[in-house]
Design an enzyme around this catalytic site. Structure first.
Site: not given
Ligand code: IFM
Length: 478
Positions: A96, A140, A185, A312, A314, A382
């Site tokens: 990606r 992005h 995002e 994504n 985290y 991600e």
């Protein structure tokens, strides 16, 4: 999202730091690695590329740690062959990457800059020759500065220009790139860029940020239409929904979570997957949510069916009720919603300060699946951690913390699959250390180390761990 669902990570090994046990995924599940243009490419003034909002932002004193810029970054623009070789040896199914809009349209409009597209053309061919399936993100965060000068995402014209740009890119690459992601995002583009000011263009606004959020969604919908017209195989968007945990069970903190749900999650998920604007937007934003930037038909454009949603993930965020930072409602930024956000302190934290709580990954995915019956299949676009890596005496990077982070999050992902969430693949963030936005080069997320003096690449232990996982998955499922 106050009713936290805890799916225990039953398949995880008892020893959380050992690396022998590996998570299992169904046949057909794919693995990849992710990067983004401004974070790795460098060559900021080559091949006819125009300036982006990040070029401008980095040059404003005090914006980015150590005054860093993406001028050189990892020099991927010149070293892409070496990077594709690393991907090939890693054994990933897919890579990606993102396309820099200012390489394709240096001033954000008009015909394509052929040299800019040539670069991605070469990259795509190199990937295909290595047996790796390309996945292209169209946006992005590197908006052409010329478009910001005309209002940026605050204005509808940017959404329309985004569709024109998408057409140029897909005309050139659509025959070889099967997977397309419109936006990465949009939360960060709208709120970190236009309300907190910690990302380019560095604005601190209320209504402007909400208009930006809406125009990003409209731009997404128009780009989906352009991609469909070009007949590409898979179309999606990448979101970063947050797992929001109340600081206490008090009614005030639970109400704060409600407002934070609107800001972080529902502003995207509701229009995309439920065909409505968030129910609690007035209570969250007050008068700034006047909706004057909306037009009839926008919801239909935005809610165009997708083949997948990129997630994504985290870390979780702890939410507490707090006074508004600005007493005057008219002067408030869109993120000033009477909430204090913090990180849990009682668990290990990465060098970003982010708490490592893998089960929240499972919880988030299960919760999204239940709340949005129309959610398309999920691709994790991600996941990864920034750690304090160093090169040991033996010349290697023994990044045990990153290995543990990846392993525990992949076990948590496997638990979500086990619980019935339709997850199709996983991209690690990131293939290599890179420009971490306002943190400059101080935070390293790569499974490959980049020496920023020599630009040499050095695979870390986490690279070898991930390679073993991929090999093992292939052996088990073939
Ligand atoms: O580096 C970023 C990436 O660009 C977007 N998602 C989060 C990553 C880590 O902060």
């Amino acid at each position: 999202m106050t009713d936290a669902i805890h799916v225990t990570d039953a398949s995880a090994p008892a020893d959380a730091t050992g690396s022998s046990a590996l998570p299992r995924f169904p046949r057909g599940f794919f693995f990849g690695a992710a990067t983004a243009s401004y974070q790795i490419e460098g060559a900021h003034d080559e091949g006819g590329r125009g300036p982006s909002i990040w070029d401008t932002y980095c040059r404003e004193p005090g914006r980015v740690a150590d005054g860093a810029t993406g001028d050189v970054a990892c020099d991927h623009y010149h070293r892409y062959r070496e990077d594709v070789a690393l991907l090939r040896d890693l054994g990933v199914d897919s890579y990606r990457f993102s396309i820099a809009w200012p390489r394709v349209q240096p001033t954000g409009g008009g015909k394509a800059n052929a040299e800019g597209l040539d670069f991605y053309d070469r990259l795509v061919d190199e990937l295909l020759a290595a047996g790796i399936s390309p996945a292209a993100t169209l946006y992005h965060w590197d908006l052409p500065q010329a478009l910001e000068d005309r209002g940026g995402w605050r204005v509808r014209e940017t959404a329309e220009r985004f569709a024109d740009y998408t057409r140029l890119v897909v005309d050139r690459l659509g025959d070889r790139v099967p997977r397309w992601i419109t936006l990465n995002e949009p939360f960060c583009s709208a709120f970190v860029g236009y309300a907190i000011g910690r990302h380019a263009p560095g604005a601190r606004e209320g209504r402007g940020a909400l208009a930006a959020a809406h125009h990003l969604l409209v731009g997404h919908g128009l780009a989906v239409r352009a991609l469909r017209e070009a007949g590409v195989r898979e179309v999606g968007i990448t979101l970063n929904p947050d797992r929001l945990l109340p600081a206490t069970d008090s009614a005030a903190d639970l109400a704060a979570v409600r407002r934070a749900e609107t800001l972080h999650n529902e502003v995207w998920l509701d229009p995309l997957f439920a065909g409505r604007y968030p129910a609690h937007e007035r209570e969250t934003w007050g008068e700034s949510a006047d909706g004057s930037y909306r037009r009839e038909g926008d919801l239909i454009t935005i809610a165009a069916p997708l083949d997948f949603v990129g997630i994504n993930y985290y870390r979780p965020i702890t939410i507490a009720d707090a006074p508004h930072r600005d007493a005057d409602p008219a002067a408030r930024t869109a993120v000033d919603i009477g909430v204090e956000e913090s990180w849990r302190q009682d668990v290990r934290r990465t060098t970003m300060g982010w708490p490592v709580v893998p089960h929240t990954f499972t919880d988030l995915l299960v919760d999204l699946d239940r709340r949005y019956p129309e959610l398309p299949p999920v691709v994790i676009t991600e996941n990864g951690s920034a750690e304090d890596d160093s090169v040991a005496e033996d010349g290697q990077v023994h990044d045990a913390d990153r290995v543990a982070y990846l392993r525990d999050h992949l076990f948590a992902l496997a638990a979500a699959v086990e619980a019935g969430v339709d997850v199709r693949g996983y991209y690690v963030w990131s293939l290599m250390d890179n420009f971490e936005w306002a943190f400059g080069y101080a935070k390293r997320f790569g499974i490959v180390r980049v020496d920023y003096d020599t630009l040499e690449r050095l695979p870390k232990d986490s690279y070898r761990w991930y390679r073993d996982l991929i090999r093992h998955h292939k052996q088990e499922t073939q």
